[in-house]
Design a protein around this motif. Structure first.
Motif, PDB file in Angstrom:
ATOM      1  N   UNK A 148       0.826  -1.208   0.000  1.00 20.52           N
ATOM      2  CA  UNK A 148       0.000   0.000   0.000  1.00 20.52           C
ATOM      3  C   UNK A 148       0.862   1.261   0.000  1.00 20.52           C
ATOM      4  N   UNK A 149       1.972   1.229   0.728  1.00 19.06           N
ATOM      5  CA  UNK A 149       2.863   2.386   0.740  1.00 19.06           C
ATOM      6  C   UNK A 149       3.461   2.618  -0.644  1.00 19.06           C
ATOM      7  N   UNK A 150       3.908   1.546  -1.297  1.00 19.36           N
ATOM      8  CA  UNK A 150       4.472   1.670  -2.646  1.00 19.36           C
ATOM      9  C   UNK A 150       3.415   2.145  -3.636  1.00 19.36           C
ATOM     10  N   UNK A 151       2.191   1.609  -3.521  1.00 19.29           N
ATOM     11  CA  UNK A 151       1.122   2.024  -4.426  1.00 19.29           C
ATOM     12  C   UNK A 151       0.768   3.489  -4.223  1.00 19.29           C
ATOM     13  N   UNK A 152       0.778   3.946  -2.971  1.00 12.37           N
ATOM     14  CA  UNK A 152       0.488   5.348  -2.702  1.00 12.37           C
ATOM     15  C   UNK A 152       1.531   6.278  -3.294  1.00 12.37           C
ATOM     16  N   UNK A 153       2.793   5.902  -3.159  1.00  9.28           N
ATOM     17  CA  UNK A 153       3.873   6.716  -3.728  1.00  9.28           C
ATOM     18  C   UNK A 153       3.779   6.754  -5.251  1.00  9.28           C
ATOM     19  N   UNK A 154       3.500   5.586  -5.849  1.00 10.42           N
ATOM     20  CA  UNK A 154       3.377   5.519  -7.311  1.00 10.42           C
ATOM     21  C   UNK A 154       2.187   6.347  -7.795  1.00 10.42           C
ATOM     22  N   UNK A 199      -1.785  -0.183 -13.431  1.00  6.09           N
ATOM     23  CA  UNK A 199      -3.112  -0.787 -13.320  1.00  6.09           C
ATOM     24  C   UNK A 199      -3.190  -2.090 -14.101  1.00  6.09           C
ATOM     25  N   UNK A 200      -2.530  -2.142 -15.256  1.00  2.00           N
ATOM     26  CA  UNK A 200      -2.517  -3.385 -16.031  1.00  2.00           C
ATOM     27  C   UNK A 200      -1.831  -4.509 -15.262  1.00  2.00           C
ATOM     28  N   UNK A 201      -0.711  -4.187 -14.623  1.00  2.00           N
ATOM     29  CA  UNK A 201      -0.016  -5.197 -13.822  1.00  2.00           C
ATOM     30  C   UNK A 201      -0.891  -5.662 -12.665  1.00  2.00           C
ATOM     31  N   UNK A 206      -4.379  -9.755 -10.171  1.00  2.00           N
ATOM     32  CA  UNK A 206      -5.693 -10.104  -9.638  1.00  2.00           C
ATOM     33  C   UNK A 206      -6.281 -11.296 -10.389  1.00  2.00           C
ATOM     34  N   UNK A 207      -6.126 -11.328 -11.693  1.00  2.00           N
ATOM     35  CA  UNK A 207      -6.634 -12.457 -12.465  1.00  2.00           C
ATOM     36  C   UNK A 207      -5.906 -13.748 -12.102  1.00  2.00           C
ATOM     37  N   UNK A 208      -4.599 -13.645 -11.939  1.00  4.79           N
ATOM     38  CA  UNK A 208      -3.837 -14.831 -11.543  1.00  4.79           C
ATOM     39  C   UNK A 208      -4.258 -15.345 -10.182  1.00  4.79           C
ATOM     40  N   UNK A 209      -4.454 -14.419  -9.249  1.00  7.10           N
ATOM     41  CA  UNK A 209      -4.907 -14.819  -7.911  1.00  7.10           C
ATOM     42  C   UNK A 209      -6.265 -15.507  -7.967  1.00  7.10           C
TER      43      UNK A 209
END
Length: 226
Positions: A148-154, A199-201, A206-209
Motif C-alpha cells: 500500500x505504501x508503494x502504491x500510494x507513492x506511485x 493498473x494493467x499489472x 488479480x486475475x492470476x490470484x
C-alpha cells in the motif's frame, strides 16, 4: 426464516446476473419489460432458477458441502468485486464530479487490501489445515503495508505527471452548486478507459490470484466430497 432468506437470495442473485447478461450482450433487461421484449433476461433468469432447483433435488447431493463451497467462493471473489467497484468510483466519465476523493481512495485501498489478505488466509487455511494462521497473518500484514505504501507513492507520482485529458478536466471543474444536476452520459458515448501500466499489472495479478484460488477451491471441494 431460512425459507425467506433462500427465496430472497435466489431472487437477488439470479436477477442481478440476468441484468449483467443484458448489459454485456446489449439486450433488453428489465422487469418492467415483458418476456417477449426481454427474452434473454427472462430466459437466463429461468434457467438459473431451474439449475439451482435441479441441484437441490439431486438424490444424495451433498448440500452442506455445496453451500460451504459457495460461501468460500463468495469470499474469494469479494476482493475482486470490490476492486472493480473502486475503479468505477474513480471513473470521471461515469460519476463526473462525484468520483472518490484521494483520502477516500486511501481508505478504500486499505479495505480492499484487508479483504485480499483475509481471502488469502482463508484459502491457505482451507488448503493447508496445519498452517500457522497467526504467523501467516503477520507476514501478510507486513506485505500489505509495504504494498500500500508503494502504491500510494506511485499514485502520487503518476498523478503529477499525468497529462490533462480534454473533457475529463471540464467535468472536474463543474461548480458545486450545479453538481446535483449532473448526469452520466449514455453508455454508447462513454470512452474506453485507458489503463496505466501499473493498473494493467495489478489486473494481471488479480486475475492470476482468482484463477489459482478458484482452482484450489474446486480441488478442495472434490476432496471433501470423496
Amino acid at each position: 426464516m431460512l425459507l425467506n432468506a433462500s427465496l430472497i437470495g435466489a431472487a437477488a442473485v439470479t436477477l442481478a446476473t440476468s441484468y449483467a447478461f443484458g448489459d454485456v450482450f446489449g439486450a433488453s433487461h428489465s422487469l418492467n419489460r415483458g418476456p417477449l421484449d426481454a427474452k434473454l433476461f427472462y430466459a437466463s433468469f429461468t434457467l438459473m432458477v431451474m439449475a439451482a432447483a435441479g441441484i437441490v433435488l439431486i438424490p444424495g447431493a451433498p448440500l452442506g458441502l455445496i453451500t460451504t463451497s459457495v460461501q468460500a467462493l463468495a469470499g474469494v471473489l469479494l476482493p475482486s468485486a470490490t476492486v472493480f467497484l473502486l475503479l468505477l468510483c474513480n471513473d470521471r466519465e461515469v460519476l463526473g464530479p462525484w468520483v472518490n476523493a484521494p483520502w477516500l481512495n486511501a481508505v478504500a485501498a486499505l479495505i480492499v487490501g484487508a479483504l485480499v489478505e483475509l481471502s488469502l488466509i482463508l484459502m491457505a487455511s482451507t488448503m493447508f489445515p496445519t498452517v500457522n494462521v497467526t504467523h501467516l497473518f503477520i507476514e501478510l500484514t507486513i506485505v500489505l503495508i509495504v504494498t500500500l505504501a508503494a502504491a500510494g507513492i506511485y499514485a502520487l507520482y503518476a498523478s503529477r505527471r499525468a497529462p490533462a485529458r480534454e473533457g475529463i478536466d471540464a467535468v472536474a471543474e463543474i461548480p458545486k452548486d450545479k453538481r446535483h444536476t449532473w448526469t452520466m452520459p449514455p453508455l454508447a458515448l462513454l470512452e474506453r478507459p485507458v489503463w496505466s501500466p501499473g493498473r494493467k499489472v495489478g489486473m494481471l495479478l488479480l486475475r492470476g490470484y482468482l484463477l489459482v484460488a478458484v482452482l484450489l477451491l474446486i480441488v478442495k471441494t472434490v476432496q471433501l466430497g470423496h
